[in-house]
Design a protein around this motif. Structure first.
Motif, PDB file in Angstrom:
ATOM      1  N   ASP A 298     -16.252 -22.864  -0.987  1.00 34.53           N
ATOM      2  CA  ASP A 298     -15.191 -23.710  -0.432  1.00 34.53           C
ATOM      3  C   ASP A 298     -14.211 -24.039  -1.555  1.00 34.53           C
ATOM      4  O   ASP A 298     -14.417 -24.956  -2.343  1.00 34.53           O
ATOM      5  CB  ASP A 298     -15.821 -24.984   0.131  1.00 34.53           C
ATOM      6  CG  ASP A 298     -14.822 -25.871   0.866  1.00 34.53           C
ATOM      7  OD1 ASP A 298     -13.628 -25.827   0.517  1.00 34.53           O
ATOM      8  OD2 ASP A 298     -15.241 -26.618   1.766  1.00 34.53           O
TER       9      ASP A 298
ATOM     10  N   ALA B 152     -11.195 -25.355  -1.698  1.00 32.79           N
ATOM     11  CA  ALA B 152     -10.568 -26.680  -1.725  1.00 32.79           C
ATOM     12  C   ALA B 152     -11.537 -27.711  -2.293  1.00 32.79           C
ATOM     13  O   ALA B 152     -11.210 -28.465  -3.224  1.00 32.79           O
ATOM     14  CB  ALA B 152     -10.120 -27.079  -0.325  1.00 32.79           C
ATOM     15  N   TYR B 153     -12.761 -27.762  -1.745  1.00 31.55           N
ATOM     16  CA  TYR B 153     -13.760 -28.726  -2.204  1.00 31.55           C
ATOM     17  C   TYR B 153     -14.111 -28.499  -3.670  1.00 31.55           C
ATOM     18  O   TYR B 153     -14.154 -29.457  -4.464  1.00 31.55           O
ATOM     19  CB  TYR B 153     -15.023 -28.617  -1.339  1.00 31.55           C
ATOM     20  CG  TYR B 153     -16.229 -29.293  -1.945  1.00 31.55           C
ATOM     21  CD1 TYR B 153     -16.328 -30.685  -1.963  1.00 31.55           C
ATOM     22  CD2 TYR B 153     -17.251 -28.546  -2.518  1.00 31.55           C
ATOM     23  CE1 TYR B 153     -17.429 -31.312  -2.531  1.00 31.55           C
ATOM     24  CE2 TYR B 153     -18.350 -29.162  -3.091  1.00 31.55           C
ATOM     25  CZ  TYR B 153     -18.435 -30.547  -3.094  1.00 31.55           C
ATOM     26  OH  TYR B 153     -19.519 -31.159  -3.679  1.00 31.55           O
TER      27      TYR B 153
ATOM     28  N   THR C 258      -4.757 -18.639   3.996  1.00 32.00           N
ATOM     29  CA  THR C 258      -5.696 -19.342   3.126  1.00 32.00           C
ATOM     30  C   THR C 258      -4.963 -20.388   2.289  1.00 32.00           C
ATOM     31  O   THR C 258      -5.396 -21.537   2.176  1.00 32.00           O
ATOM     32  CB  THR C 258      -6.422 -18.364   2.192  1.00 32.00           C
ATOM     33  OG1 THR C 258      -7.045 -17.331   2.958  1.00 32.00           O
ATOM     34  CG2 THR C 258      -7.479 -19.074   1.365  1.00 32.00           C
TER      35      THR C 258
ATOM     36  N   VAL D 170     -11.335 -29.560  -6.093  1.00 31.84           N
ATOM     37  CA  VAL D 170     -11.274 -31.021  -6.209  1.00 31.84           C
ATOM     38  C   VAL D 170     -12.422 -31.526  -7.062  1.00 31.84           C
ATOM     39  O   VAL D 170     -12.251 -32.398  -7.933  1.00 31.84           O
ATOM     40  CB  VAL D 170     -11.291 -31.677  -4.809  1.00 31.84           C
ATOM     41  CG1 VAL D 170     -11.450 -33.195  -4.930  1.00 31.84           C
ATOM     42  CG2 VAL D 170     -10.018 -31.334  -4.041  1.00 31.84           C
TER      43      VAL D 170
ATOM     44  N   SER E 144      -3.784 -23.307   4.356  1.00 31.32           N
ATOM     45  CA  SER E 144      -4.915 -24.172   4.680  1.00 31.32           C
ATOM     46  C   SER E 144      -5.338 -24.995   3.474  1.00 31.32           C
ATOM     47  O   SER E 144      -5.618 -26.196   3.591  1.00 31.32           O
ATOM     48  CB  SER E 144      -6.094 -23.322   5.174  1.00 31.32           C
ATOM     49  OG  SER E 144      -7.235 -24.123   5.402  1.00 31.32           O
ATOM     50  N   LEU E 145      -5.371 -24.363   2.304  1.00 30.90           N
ATOM     51  CA  LEU E 145      -5.733 -25.086   1.086  1.00 30.90           C
ATOM     52  C   LEU E 145      -4.715 -26.180   0.773  1.00 30.90           C
ATOM     53  O   LEU E 145      -5.071 -27.272   0.312  1.00 30.90           O
ATOM     54  CB  LEU E 145      -5.843 -24.110  -0.087  1.00 30.90           C
ATOM     55  CG  LEU E 145      -7.056 -23.170  -0.076  1.00 30.90           C
ATOM     56  CD1 LEU E 145      -6.885 -22.066  -1.120  1.00 30.90           C
ATOM     57  CD2 LEU E 145      -8.341 -23.943  -0.337  1.00 30.90           C
ATOM     58  N   ASN E 146      -3.440 -25.894   1.032  1.00 30.30           N
ATOM     59  CA  ASN E 146      -2.407 -26.921   0.836  1.00 30.30           C
ATOM     60  C   ASN E 146      -2.680 -28.140   1.706  1.00 30.30           C
ATOM     61  O   ASN E 146      -2.545 -29.287   1.269  1.00 30.30           O
ATOM     62  CB  ASN E 146      -1.024 -26.355   1.158  1.00 30.30           C
ATOM     63  CG  ASN E 146      -0.548 -25.327   0.143  1.00 30.30           C
ATOM     64  OD1 ASN E 146      -1.080 -25.237  -0.962  1.00 30.30           O
ATOM     65  ND2 ASN E 146       0.447 -24.543   0.523  1.00 30.30           N
ATOM     66  N   GLU E 147      -3.060 -27.891   2.965  1.00 35.01           N
ATOM     67  CA  GLU E 147      -3.341 -28.985   3.890  1.00 35.01           C
ATOM     68  C   GLU E 147      -4.569 -29.790   3.459  1.00 35.01           C
ATOM     69  O   GLU E 147      -4.661 -30.991   3.731  1.00 35.01           O
ATOM     70  CB  GLU E 147      -3.550 -28.427   5.301  1.00 35.01           C
ATOM     71  CG  GLU E 147      -2.294 -27.844   5.929  1.00 35.01           C
ATOM     72  CD  GLU E 147      -2.564 -27.174   7.260  1.00 35.01           C
ATOM     73  OE1 GLU E 147      -3.763 -27.091   7.639  1.00 35.01           O
ATOM     74  OE2 GLU E 147      -1.596 -26.742   7.925  1.00 35.01           O
ATOM     75  N   GLN E 148      -5.501 -29.115   2.768  1.00 31.45           N
ATOM     76  CA  GLN E 148      -6.733 -29.776   2.340  1.00 31.45           C
ATOM     77  C   GLN E 148      -6.598 -30.473   0.989  1.00 31.45           C
ATOM     78  O   GLN E 148      -7.553 -31.072   0.505  1.00 31.45           O
ATOM     79  CB  GLN E 148      -7.874 -28.749   2.258  1.00 31.45           C
ATOM     80  CG  GLN E 148      -8.246 -28.127   3.592  1.00 31.45           C
ATOM     81  CD  GLN E 148      -9.264 -27.018   3.421  1.00 31.45           C
ATOM     82  OE1 GLN E 148     -10.417 -27.255   3.039  1.00 31.45           O
ATOM     83  NE2 GLN E 148      -8.845 -25.783   3.682  1.00 31.45           N
ATOM     84  N   GLY E 149      -5.426 -30.400   0.384  1.00 33.53           N
ATOM     85  CA  GLY E 149      -5.208 -31.104  -0.870  1.00 33.53           C
ATOM     86  C   GLY E 149      -5.951 -30.491  -2.046  1.00 33.53           C
ATOM     87  O   GLY E 149      -6.540 -31.207  -2.868  1.00 33.53           O
ATOM     88  N   HIS E 150      -5.920 -29.176  -2.165  1.00 38.45           N
ATOM     89  CA  HIS E 150      -6.631 -28.492  -3.256  1.00 38.45           C
ATOM     90  C   HIS E 150      -6.062 -28.893  -4.616  1.00 38.45           C
ATOM     91  O   HIS E 150      -4.961 -29.459  -4.713  1.00 38.45           O
ATOM     92  CB  HIS E 150      -6.520 -26.972  -3.087  1.00 38.45           C
ATOM     93  CG  HIS E 150      -5.145 -26.427  -3.370  1.00 38.45           C
ATOM     94  ND1 HIS E 150      -4.706 -26.155  -4.641  1.00 38.45           N
ATOM     95  CD2 HIS E 150      -4.105 -26.105  -2.554  1.00 38.45           C
ATOM     96  CE1 HIS E 150      -3.471 -25.701  -4.604  1.00 38.45           C
ATOM     97  NE2 HIS E 150      -3.073 -25.662  -3.345  1.00 38.45           N
TER      98      HIS E 150
END
Length: 549
Positions: free
Chosen positions: A328, A330-331, A367, A334, A370-376
C-alpha cells in the motif's frame, strides 16, 4: 551546432542505424514502380501527415519525432545491397532501369514543413507537410509515420503523467525491461524525458541524449545477503576527517536506539537485509537510496535503513532516501515520512525528516490520482510498464494522405466523415483569446492571407455547416516552419532540453478544462470559410451520384 554542421554530422547522430529507406512497407515500393511505369516521375505531390483523434481519452497531443525525421531525410539513399535485395524480392518483370532510378534517389527535391517539435497539437492539423516528387514523397510515408507515431504518443503519455503528478514530484522512467524491444525502450526513454520526466534508468539513453540517469538496487541485491557475516568490509573513511569508521558497529547500535524511538523490535528486522544495506552504503556513501520492501517495510526495511542512514551520518555522509516497490504505497509512504520526522525530532536532525521517498510498482495515471486523494508522501515515482508501452492506448494512428498532385487538390472520401481528408496546400494558425489561452487552430488555403490580430475571422467546423463562430484573436501563431529544402536542413531542430521546455510552455497555453483527466473539453480545430467551401465543392465533384429505381 549550425544547420551546416548538423548536415555534415547527422549521419553519425541517428538514434538507430536501421532507419533507412527499406524500413518501409512493400506497397510503397510497388507503388513507386507503378508510378514510374506510368510515367509519373515528374509529378509533384503534397502529402499531409496528421492524426484523427487525441490519445488516452484526452484532448491534446504532444508532437515529437521531428529531429529523427530530418536525420532520415539526410541519410535517404538506397545502398547496393538494398538494390540487390529488391531485385531478388520484387517480381521478375520489373524493368532493370527502375533499379537504376531508385539507386540515384535522394531527398534533394523534397520540401518538409512542420510544427515545432514539443508543441501541443490537435486532430486534423497536419504535423508534417511533405512536398516534392510524387515517387519520393510516397516512399517516405511509412518511415515518417513510424518516427512520429510512437514518439508523439510516448511524449503525450509522459506529459499526462507529469500533469497528474504535479510539479513538485520527480518522475523517473524505469521501463527499459518492459519496453517493446530495445528500439522501443530507447525511444521511450527519450520521449518520456521530452514529455516531462526528470530522468531514466536507461544508461544508453543517458549517454545518447544527455538524460539524467538514476537508479539504486534490486531485491536480488538484498536477498543475496543472509546475515551480517556476509559483509566483507565494514570500514569507511569519515568524509571530513578521513578517520576510519566501523559502519557495522555504528549501524548495529543505531538499530537498537531507533527501534526504541519507533517502537519496533530489532529482533523482527532481517540481518540479511541490514547486511545488504550496509554493503550498498559502503559502496555508495554519498548516494545511499535503499529498497526497503524486500521483507517487510514496517518491521524490517525502515528500521534497517534508518540504522544505516544514521551510521552514515556519524561518518559525515547523508543518505538520500528509500524506494518502496510493493504494498500500500499511500500508507507506507505516510508511515515512512512519520518515521523520518519522528527520528528527526528526537535526534535533532532536521534533514532526516526530508529524506526522499521513491515509489514504483506498476504505477499508472489512475494510481497517481488515487494516491493524491489518499494524501501520499511520495517525492518521486519510478514508472515503467504503463508508461513505455502506452498500455491505455498502444498507437496514435497518424496517417499520411495525398492532398495535392501537380497543383490540383485531392480529397479522400468516406462514409465515415471522420476519415474524409482536408484537401489542398494549407497553412495552420493558432488563434489566442483575450485571456492569453489558445482558443482555436485554424486551417486555411495557402493562397489566403494570414489572420491578423484584432481582425474578425470566421472559423467553421470542416464538416458541420451549423458550427461556426467569429474570432478576433489577441495573438496569431503561424504553426509551420520549413525544416528541409534543397537537400539540407534549413531550420535547426532544438536541443532535447529545449524541446522538453517547449512541451511545458505550450501546455500552459491551454485552459485547464482542456487538460483535465476526466471529461476534458474538446479543443476546437476549424477551417476558414474559403477552405470550407473549397472542401465541399470538391466533395460534390468527386462523390458519385447514386441512382434510385
Amino acid at each position: 551546432m549550425s544547420c551546416e554542421e548538423l548536415n555534415k554530422n547527422i549521419k553519425m547522430a541517428r538514434q538507430n542505424g536501421i532507419v533507412q529507406p527499406l524500413l518501409t512497407d512493400l506497397y510503397q515500393i510497388t507503388m513507386a514502380y507503378a508510378y514510374w511505369k506510368a510515367g509519373k516521375v515528374n509529378d509533384v505531390a503534397v502529402f499531409d501527415l496528421f492524426f484523427r483523434t487525441n490519445p488516452f481519452q484526452g484532448e491534446f497531443t504532444i508532437f515529437a519525432g521531428l529531429e529523427e525525421c530530418l536525420k532520415f531525410l539526410v541519410n535517404f539513399h538506397y545502398s547496393e545491397s538494398d538494390i540487390e535485395y529488391l531485385m531478388q524480392t520484387l517480381p521478375e518483370n520489373i524493368e532493370p532501369e527502375f533499379y537504376g532510378y531508385l539507386k540515384d534517389l535522394t531527398c534533394k527535391d523534397i520540401k518538409l514543413s512542420a510544427i515545432e517539435e514539443g508543441s501541443v497539437v490537435f486532430p486534423r492539423v497536419p504535423l508534417l507537410r511533405v512536398e516534392g516528387p510524387l515517387i519520393v514523397a510516397q516512399l517516405l510515408e511509412t518511415t515518417l509515420l513510424t518516427l512520429v507515431n510512437f514518439a508523439s504518443l510516448m511524449a503525450t503519455n509522459a506529459a499526462r503523467y507529469r500533469m497528474v503528478a504535479g510539479k513538485n514530484v520527480s518522475l523517473l522512467e524505469f521501463g527499459l525491461r518492459r519496453a517493446q524491444g530495445p528500439d522501443g525502450g530507447l525511444s521511450a526513454s527519450k520521449y518520456a524525458y521530452i514529455g516531462g520526466f526528470d530522468g531514466t534508468s536507461n544508461v544508453l539513453a543517458g549517454k545518447m541524449f544527455n538524460i539524467p540517469v538514476k537508479g539504486t538496487h534490486a531485491h536480488s541485491f538484498v536477498t543475496s545477503f543472509s546475515n551480517l557475516n556476509d559483509i566483507q568490509s565494514v570500514t569507511i573513511r569519515h568524509m571530513d576527517t578521513q578517520d576510519p569508521c566501523n559502519l557495522l558497529e555504528l549501524a548495529t547500535e543505531w538499530r537498537k536506539r531507533v527501534s526504541a524511538i519507533i517502537d519496533i523490535s530489532p529482533d523482527e528486522a532481517s540481518d540479511g537485509e541490514l547486511a545488504a544495506l550496509l554493503s550498498y552504503a559502503l559502496a555508495f556513501p554519498t548516494g545511499f537510496l535503499a529498497l526497503v520492501d524486500t521483507y517487510d517495510v514496517k518491521r524490517s526495511g525502515l528500521l534497517n535503513f534508518c540504522a544505516v542512514a544514521l551510521a552514515l551520518n556519524d561518518c559525515g555522509y547523508r543518505a538520500v532516501g528509500i524506494r518502496i516497490d510493493s504494498g500500500d504505497l499511500a500508507y507506507l509512504s505516510v508511515l515512512a515520512r512519520e518515521t523520518f520526522e519522528n527520528i528527526a525530532e528526537v535526534l535533532k536532525l532536521p534533514w532526516f525528516a526530508k529524506l526522499t521517498i521513491v515509489a514504483s510498482n506498476d504505477i499508472n495515471e489512475e494510481t497517481i490520482l488515487s494516491l493524491n486523494e489518499q494524501g501520499h508522501k511520495i517525492d518521486c515515482f519510478g514508472i515503467g510498464t504503463h508508461l513505455v508501452t502506452c498500455q491505455r492506448q498502444p498507437a496514435l494512428g497518424c496517417v499520411y494522405k495525398l492532398v495535392e498532385i501537380n497543383g490540383h487538390p485531392r480529397i479522400k472520401l468516406s462514409q465515415d466523415v471522420g476519415k474524409v481528408t482536408i484537401p489542398g496546400h494549407k497553412q495552420a494558425y493558432r488563434l489566442f483569446g483575450a485571456d492569453g489561452h489558445a482558443l482555436i487552430d485554424l486551417l486555411q488555403r495557402s493562397s489566403e492571407p494570414a489572420p491578423e490580430v484584432g481582425q474578425k475571422v470566421l472559423c467553421r467546423h470542416p464538416f458541420q455547416e451549423s458550427k461556426r463562430a467569429y474570432v478576433s484573436p489577441s495573438k496569431v501563431e503561424h504553426l509551420y516552419k520549413v525544416y528541409w529544402r534543397d537537400g539540407k536542413v534549413t531550420t535547426m531542430p532544438k536541443p532535447l532540453s529545449e524541446v522538453r521546455e517547449r512541451v511545458q510552455s505550450t501546455l500552459k497555453t491551454l485552459r485547464q478544462d482542456i487538460k483535465r483527466n476526466l471529461n476534458p473539453t474538446p479543443y476546437k480545430v476549424a477551417v476558414s470559410d474559403d477552405l470550407y467551401n473549397f472542401i465541399h465543392d470538391l466533395w460534390l465533384q468527386n462523390a458519385p451520384i447514386g441512382e434510385l429505381s
